[in-house]
Structures are given as C-alpha cells and as structure tokens.
Motif scaffolding. Structure first.
Motif: not given
Length: 344
Positions: A290-316
């Motif tokens: 709602q604050a108009k950010y387009q993506a957000a990053y966590t410290l949950v261990n990665g890496p992540a597949s492109y598909e999963s990043v697109k599915d959850a762009p606010f939990e990268i």
C-alpha cells in the motif's frame, strides 16, 4: 561450545573446503539456473574494537574475494532490473544475483563501494532513515560499546538475567546473547533497559561517539549518482510485528518519503527489519504494498526460484552473509543447496 559440537564444526568446515576445491559446488550452482540469489550484507569492516561483531558481514579482503567469486558464478543485476522483471517489462538473465546491504553503515561507502565499483556491480542499500547522518546508534551498537568499554565483568538485571565473562571470547558471547534477548522485548521495556545500560555498566558515552558510524545523506546521494540504489528499512528499525499497526505503517511510509525527498526520485524496494518469518506477516506485507513499494526482502534463507519470487514479490528470500564465512562456506551458501541449512 562442547567438544562434540566443536569437532562437528571443524569436520563441516573441512568438508566444505574439500567440496569447494573439487568444483562440485559450481556444478550444483549451475543446476539452479533460474534462481534469484540475493546476498545480504550489513557491514564490511573489521571485527576488532567495540564493534557489534554479528553485524560484520565480511572484512574488506573477504568481501573482495566473494565479489570475485560472484563475478565468475553469477550475472549481477540491479534492483531496478528485478522490479522491471516483476512488472513483465524485461527478462532476468540466468543465474541472476542481487547484492544488498542493510541499515546504511559508513563502511558500505568506505570499504564495500570501491570493491563493487571495480566489478561495475550495482547494489541496493536499505536505509534506516532516522540513523542516517546522526549521532544516533542502533541499540545493538550501543550495547556493544557499553560492554566493550566497561571495567566490570558481570551484570545482573532482574528482568533479563545475570551475565558473567572472564575472557574476550566470553564477552563476545555475552554481547550477542544480551542483544538477542533485548531484541525481543516490548518496545518500551527495550528502550528503558537501553537507557539504563551505560550507567549499569559504568560507562560514559561522549557526544558524537556514533556520529561517523552511518553514512551521511550527501554520501547516499553520491553513491546513488554512481549506480547504487536505495530502499526503505523503516525509520527506527523496529520489528514490525512487535509494534502497533499504526506505528508499523508510519515506519514503512516514513522511510520511503524521507529517502525519496533526499534523492529527489522514487524508490521501489523495502527490507523487513530482522527479516525472519515471525518479523513480518500478511498485514505488514500489505502495508508495504500500500506504501507503493514494488518488492520487499526478508532474511528467510535463499536463493529462490524465479517462479516463487514472482508468486511472492513482497517476501523475497536473501542469504545472510557473516564474517565467519570462509570462501568455501560462502560458496556453499550461494550455490543453492544451502536451502538445506548446511551453514546458517
């Protein structure tokens, strides 16, 4: 650390070195072709003195070695590249990697940027805005300063326990454990304890002690003009699930507005303070969107597949880098198989 634990650690380190030397890790990394590898650094500096050591991600020498490996294994992309890809405006290369830093420490400017520039690497620095250009330390930096400058060797606090240390190693452990306990206290209780800590440890803190710990806004603007991107990391670094919804929203929105005002341009990315699964939830991610950010990053261990990043762009997902990471450990962390938790 018990003898058994120490032995297992040494065996794991030896195994990592052997596997790294064989080149098998590179083969494993190549399997993760369509994965986004996001590296998380905090500070690039040395671990001596009164520094909060867990926040040192790498020495300058180790960071240089790591960036050399990254240049061989990955295609480094910018935050803008990731956001444009999320919008469907461009594609990502195979083996995409994004380099990020949290908080905005001065050593990002002094030590990390020159090494990034040698490789022509972009990077994304998440700023905690109320600490930029000020004599205002994070609570963990103040804790470290007080413990490393005290002349006593024990501390008793009725609300969190007793702490004793005889050696520098034990003191390091106390600083880390004390900080972890304080981190999870309610905000008012945390602030009260931090305010009392210097007196409890018999430490006097002179004005401007922390003045040069963080970057200045002029340095932020300079880095931005030279290809470094910036994102929001709240104003004061609260764990957003531990504060009221109104405060969380204010922290998320306030950081964005301040950075955009200082840079004269919009920003698109956010990083959750502490970034573990309990530190953000659907309510918080919705506030970020709602604050108009387009993506957000966590410290949950990665890496992540492109598909999963697109599915959850606010939990990268991001990979936390520590100064304890030798180059073989670093290679294990970034090759993809470390999602299994081989190295924390």
């Amino acid at each position: 650390m018990t003898t058994s634990t120490s032995k297992k650690k040494r065996l794991k380190e030896y195994g990592a070195q052997m596997v790294f030397k064989t080149g098998l890790l590179r083969l494993t990394q190549r399997v993760h072709k369509n994965y986004l590898t996001v590296l998380n650094y905090h500070r690039v500096n040395y671990t001596d003195g009164d520094t909060f050591k867990p926040n040192i991600s790498a020495t300058p020498q180790a960071f240089a070695e790591q960036m050399n490996l990254v240049s061989q294994w990955f295609n480094v992309v910018s935050s803008d590249d990731v956001v444009a890809w999320l919008k469907g405006e461009r594609s990502l290369p195979s083996h995409a990697a994004l380099i990020t830093f949290d908080d905005g420490y001065l050593d990002n400017y002094l030590h990390a940027f020159p090494i990034l520039a040698e490789h022509d690497f972009p990077a994304l620095i998440f700023l905690t805005t109320d600490h930029i250009d000020k004599d205002s330390p994070f609570f963990w930096d103040l804790i470290a300063y007080c413990f490393y400058h005290t002349k006593i060797d024990r501390l008793s606090m009725s609300n969190i326990g007793d702490f004793f240390w005889d050696t520098p190693s034990q003191l390091d452990t106390v600083v880390r454990e004390f900080t972890e306990i304080v981190k999870r206290l309610p905000q008012n209780e945390k602030q009260k304890l931090i305010n009392e800590l210097p007196e409890s440890l018999g430490v006097s803190i002179a004005q401007n002690t922390f003045r040069n710990l963080m970057m200045s806004w002029d340095q932020v603007r300079e880095l931005n003009s030279r290809g470094i991107e910036f994102g929001g990391h709240t104003m004061t670094h609260p764990i957003l699930t531990q504060v009221s919804a109104s405060q969380a929203r204010s922290e998320i929105v306030g950081a964005k507005k301040r950075i955009e005002k200082e840079l004269g341009k919009p920003i698109s990315c956010f990083a959750y303070p502490n970034g573990q699964p309990d530190d953000f939830n659907i309510s918080v991610t919705q506030m970020v969107a709602q604050a108009k950010y387009q993506a957000a990053y966590t410290l949950v261990n990665g890496p992540a597949s492109y598909e999963s990043v697109k599915d959850a762009p606010f939990e990268i997902r991001r990979i936390f880098i520590s100064h304890k990471d030798t180059l073989p450990r670093f290679a294990f962390k970034v090759c993809g198989i470390n999602r299994l938790g081989i190295f924390d």
